[in-house]
Design an enzyme around this catalytic site. Structure first.
Site, PDB file in Angstrom:
ATOM      1  N   ASP A 153      48.759  19.564  10.596  1.00 58.54           N
ATOM      2  CA  ASP A 153      48.319  20.054   9.295  1.00 58.54           C
ATOM      3  C   ASP A 153      47.634  21.418   9.471  1.00 58.54           C
ATOM      4  O   ASP A 153      47.432  21.886  10.599  1.00 58.54           O
ATOM      5  CB  ASP A 153      47.353  19.016   8.689  1.00 58.54           C
ATOM      6  CG  ASP A 153      47.496  18.920   7.179  1.00 58.54           C
ATOM      7  OD1 ASP A 153      47.886  19.926   6.559  1.00 58.54           O
ATOM      8  OD2 ASP A 153      47.191  17.845   6.629  1.00 58.54           O
ATOM      9  N   ASP A 196      52.172  23.428   6.965  1.00 58.38           N
ATOM     10  CA  ASP A 196      51.315  24.458   6.341  1.00 58.38           C
ATOM     11  C   ASP A 196      51.657  24.613   4.862  1.00 58.38           C
ATOM     12  O   ASP A 196      51.256  25.575   4.226  1.00 58.38           O
ATOM     13  CB  ASP A 196      51.391  25.789   7.099  1.00 58.38           C
ATOM     14  CG  ASP A 196      52.681  26.545   6.819  1.00 58.38           C
ATOM     15  OD1 ASP A 196      53.606  25.956   6.232  1.00 58.38           O
ATOM     16  OD2 ASP A 196      52.759  27.725   7.181  1.00 58.38           O
ATOM     17  N   TRP A 197      52.435  23.668   4.354  1.00 62.11           N
ATOM     18  CA  TRP A 197      52.787  23.538   2.931  1.00 62.11           C
ATOM     19  C   TRP A 197      53.689  24.660   2.431  1.00 62.11           C
ATOM     20  O   TRP A 197      54.046  24.668   1.272  1.00 62.11           O
ATOM     21  CB  TRP A 197      51.540  23.432   2.031  1.00 62.11           C
ATOM     22  CG  TRP A 197      50.438  22.677   2.679  1.00 62.11           C
ATOM     23  CD1 TRP A 197      50.462  21.352   3.000  1.00 62.11           C
ATOM     24  CD2 TRP A 197      49.197  23.194   3.163  1.00 62.11           C
ATOM     25  NE1 TRP A 197      49.298  21.018   3.639  1.00 62.11           N
ATOM     26  CE2 TRP A 197      48.505  22.123   3.747  1.00 62.11           C
ATOM     27  CE3 TRP A 197      48.620  24.456   3.131  1.00 62.11           C
ATOM     28  CZ2 TRP A 197      47.253  22.277   4.316  1.00 62.11           C
ATOM     29  CZ3 TRP A 197      47.364  24.612   3.701  1.00 62.11           C
ATOM     30  CH2 TRP A 197      46.701  23.526   4.289  1.00 62.11           C
ATOM     31  N   GLY A 198      54.052  25.607   3.314  1.00 58.66           N
ATOM     32  CA  GLY A 198      54.965  26.665   2.876  1.00 58.66           C
ATOM     33  C   GLY A 198      54.420  27.375   1.659  1.00 58.66           C
ATOM     34  O   GLY A 198      53.242  27.672   1.565  1.00 58.66           O
ATOM     35  N   GLU A 234      56.547  34.207   3.253  1.00 57.13           N
ATOM     36  CA  GLU A 234      56.896  34.173   4.674  1.00 57.13           C
ATOM     37  C   GLU A 234      56.920  32.721   5.102  1.00 57.13           C
ATOM     38  O   GLU A 234      56.370  32.364   6.130  1.00 57.13           O
ATOM     39  CB  GLU A 234      55.823  34.909   5.503  1.00 57.13           C
ATOM     40  CG  GLU A 234      55.985  36.400   5.584  1.00 57.13           C
ATOM     41  CD  GLU A 234      57.193  36.802   6.410  1.00 57.13           C
ATOM     42  OE1 GLU A 234      57.596  36.045   7.309  1.00 57.13           O
ATOM     43  OE2 GLU A 234      57.737  37.885   6.134  1.00 57.13           O
ATOM     44  N   ASP A 276      51.277  18.712  -1.674  1.00 58.47           N
ATOM     45  CA  ASP A 276      51.398  17.263  -1.487  1.00 58.47           C
ATOM     46  C   ASP A 276      52.074  16.599  -2.690  1.00 58.47           C
ATOM     47  O   ASP A 276      51.746  16.869  -3.841  1.00 58.47           O
ATOM     48  CB  ASP A 276      50.014  16.635  -1.302  1.00 58.47           C
ATOM     49  CG  ASP A 276      49.387  17.035   0.024  1.00 58.47           C
ATOM     50  OD1 ASP A 276      49.955  17.891   0.740  1.00 58.47           O
ATOM     51  OD2 ASP A 276      48.305  16.500   0.331  1.00 58.47           O
TER      52      ASP A 276
HETATM   53  C1  GLA Z   1      47.296  17.451   3.721  1.00 60.57           C
HETATM   54  C2  GLA Z   1      48.764  17.141   3.975  1.00 60.57           C
HETATM   55  C3  GLA Z   1      49.063  15.714   3.562  1.00 60.57           C
HETATM   56  C4  GLA Z   1      48.159  14.748   4.300  1.00 60.57           C
HETATM   57  C5  GLA Z   1      46.721  15.130   4.043  1.00 60.57           C
HETATM   58  C6  GLA Z   1      45.743  14.341   4.888  1.00 60.57           C
HETATM   59  O1  GLA Z   1      46.999  17.503   2.374  1.00 60.57           O
HETATM   60  O2  GLA Z   1      49.580  18.045   3.268  1.00 60.57           O
HETATM   61  O3  GLA Z   1      50.419  15.413   3.819  1.00 60.57           O
HETATM   62  O4  GLA Z   1      48.455  14.801   5.682  1.00 60.57           O
HETATM   63  O5  GLA Z   1      46.484  16.492   4.344  1.00 60.57           O
HETATM   64  O6  GLA Z   1      44.431  14.734   4.571  1.00 60.57           O
END
Ligand code: GLA
Length: 527
Positions: A135, A174-176, A189, A207
């Site tokens: 994460d 890193d959620w892009g 990027e 998420d």
């Molecule tokens: C982030 C991630 C999630 C999960 C939570 C845990 O938000 O994107 O997928 O792993 O952390 O806190």
């Protein structure tokens, strides 16, 4: 190369409430679910997400503090239990010095950091884990550059493999970004531009939550077909099927993940009895096979009318496509897919099969119309038709030390070795859709890399797994949007120190035609 990872993760249904007994019960649930899959691909990973450690610092030896009440026998014991069920075990950490989660006093859990990467990933491998999700909460808070950070972690994972013989499948988180959201650390990027070969999968969006709007939002943000090929996957997040959506929405969610070739990491609570609908939806072997297809490509959006969308995925084998007719409107509607939009010869007959109903619907020319796609739901099909012939690209100038050598096993009788750079020219006429096949040899034991540049655009990094020997050719298929008329493509080494494959040939192969391109072609035809 491995297909998209399939498995289960603790986060969506358990949050931080993980411990040995709870994860053991989930592993039992996953094994029981697998037993219901009649044939083919099965779920593999049991991944423990955040909550496995909750301390704010490391112990005196620099290790994460593992609570013996939460994990009797330590993390090794749960990994061993998961293995005893024939499954693989996954763990989670943050790339930066603090985790996402907080302790009761408001301080964060400790995370990893560059000074600890070697130590931490070695530890996970020594404990017996097979997968790690990394994460970026602490990474973002500390202003780390995602690409540099994850490359450095990949090296630590390789070193841990050299020492233990235990390879961790690497999941980047890193959620892009999404096109409209500038608040993400790597806006514009996103990992789809650099993460192939760094890790196996990378998150592309925020998420997910167990509601259909979130499913559709993440699906849209995950649309980076040029970034995905065998072994390297865009990740729209863990799944929420079987949580609280309707069966129609669950079915659409699973179908849309499968047509995307996305990792299928379930998030529902498998320790509880599953409803008959959930069990049925999670165990359809034909749907799983579409997700797991060996080309590893992402489906393309090939038609759209308001809230009706047709997506199609190129599958292994001649003339094979998967199609999802997705009706995200409030009432049932007929929907059509044309052979033209699938890159199949329109006048040819094709066999259409409904994979959820598990029955052949017949043979059709030109198109197929499903009479009633349910509101908020899908019809999912496989279509076996006729491909136009592949078109070879002609190699042109060689540079940077690349040379052409004889190669009896290569289609053209030659191959290019010692990249360097090789330029190819080709035209999209006669084969549409933007898919190319690259025949190559890699006689090493490691994945090697080359950069592909199409029409002067930003280069994409391609990964080429070992082919066993110099004489045996492998092939990867990638998606690179063509433009009308002549196209120019080059393959180059990433840099002087990164090994590159020998290139045998480049050919255009037919596949689904993405919406914007087919629209442009239709407009040209009208003029
Ligand atoms: C982030 C991630 C999630 C999960 C939570 C845990 O938000 O994107 O997928 O792993 O952390 O806190």
């Amino acid at each position: 190369m491995p297909p998209p990872p399939m498995g289960w993760s603790s986060w969506n249904s358990l949050g931080e409430g993980v411990n040995h007994d709870v994860v053991k019960a989930e592993a039992d649930g996953l094994a029981a679910l697998n037993a219901r899959i009649a044939s083919g691909h099965r779920y593999e990973y049991v991944n423990i997400d955040e909550g496995w450690w909750r301390s704010g610092q490391r112990d005196a030896s620099g290790n994460f503090i593992v609570d013996a009440t939460q994990w009797p026998g330590g993390m090794q014991a749960i990994a061993q239990y998961i293995h005893s069920k024939g499954l693989k075990a996954g763990i989670y950490i943050d790339a930066g010095p603090r985790g996402c989660g907080k302790r009761a006093d408001g301080t964060h859990f400790v995370g990893s950091d560059p000074a600890h990467y070697d130590h931490d990933f070695l530890q996970f491998a020594q404990w017996g884990f097979d997968f790690v999700k990394v994460d970026f909460c602490g990474g973002a808070a500390n202003g780390y550059d995602p690409e540099k950070t994850y490359r450095s972690i990949a090296q630590s994972i390789s070193r841990a493999y050299s020492k233990t013989g235990h390879r961790l499948t690497f999941s980047l988180c890193d959620w892009g970004t999404i096109p409209t959201d500038k608040s993400f650390p790597d806006y514009n990027e996103g990992p789809w531009t650099w993460a192939a070969g760094v890790g196996t999968m990378w998150r592309t969006t925020r998420d997910i939550t167990p509601d259909f709007d979130s499913v559709v939002y993440n699906l849209a943000g995950n649309y980076h077909p040029e970034g995905q090929h065998t072994g390297y996957y865009n990740d729209p997040d863990m799944m929420v099927a079987g949580m609280r959506m309707s069966a129609v929405h669950d079915q659409a969610h699973i179908s849309l993940w499968a047509i995307s070739g996305a990792p299928m990491i379930l998030g529902n609570d498998l320790a509880k009895p599953l409803s008959p609908d959930t069990a049925r939806l999670l165990t359809n072997p034909e749907v799983l096979a579409i997700d797991q297809d060996a080309l590893g490509l992402q489906g393309l959006l090939v038609a759209q009318s308001g809230r009706l969308q047709v997506s199609a995925k190129l599958l292994t084998g001649t003339g094979q496509r998967a199609v999802v007719l997705f009706n995200n409107s409030a009432k049932a509607a007929p929907m059509t897919v044309t052979w033209d939009s699938l890159g199949l010869v329109p006048s040819s007959q094709a066999t259409v099969r409904d994979v959820w109903a598990r029955k052949d619907l017949g043979r059709f020319t030109t198109s197929y119309t499903a009479p009633g796609v349910p509101a908020g739901g899908v019809i999912m099909l496989t279509i076996s038709g006729t491909d136009p012939s592949p078109v070879m690209w002609q190699p042109g100038a060689l540079a940077g030390g690349a040379v052409s050598v004889r190669c009896p096993t290569c289609a053209s009788g030659n191959k290019i070795t010692g990249l360097g750079t090789v330029n190819f020219s080709g035209t999209s006429l006669g084969a549409r859709g933007g898919f190319i096949e690259i025949g190559y040899a890699n006689d090493s034991t490691r994945t090697v890399f080359a950069q592909l540049t199409m029409n002067g655009q930003r280069p994409a990094m391609l990964a080429f797994p070992p082919t066993g020997s110099d004489a045996s050719m492998g092939a990867i298929t990638v998606y690179v949007p063509f433009r009308a008329g002549p196209n120019a493509l080059s393959l180059s080494n990433a840099d002087a120190s990164t090994p590159a494959p020998d290139i045998g040939y480049v050919a255009t192969v037919s596949g689904p035609v993405p919406l914007s391109q087919s629209e442009a072609i239709a407009r040209r035809a009208e003029n």
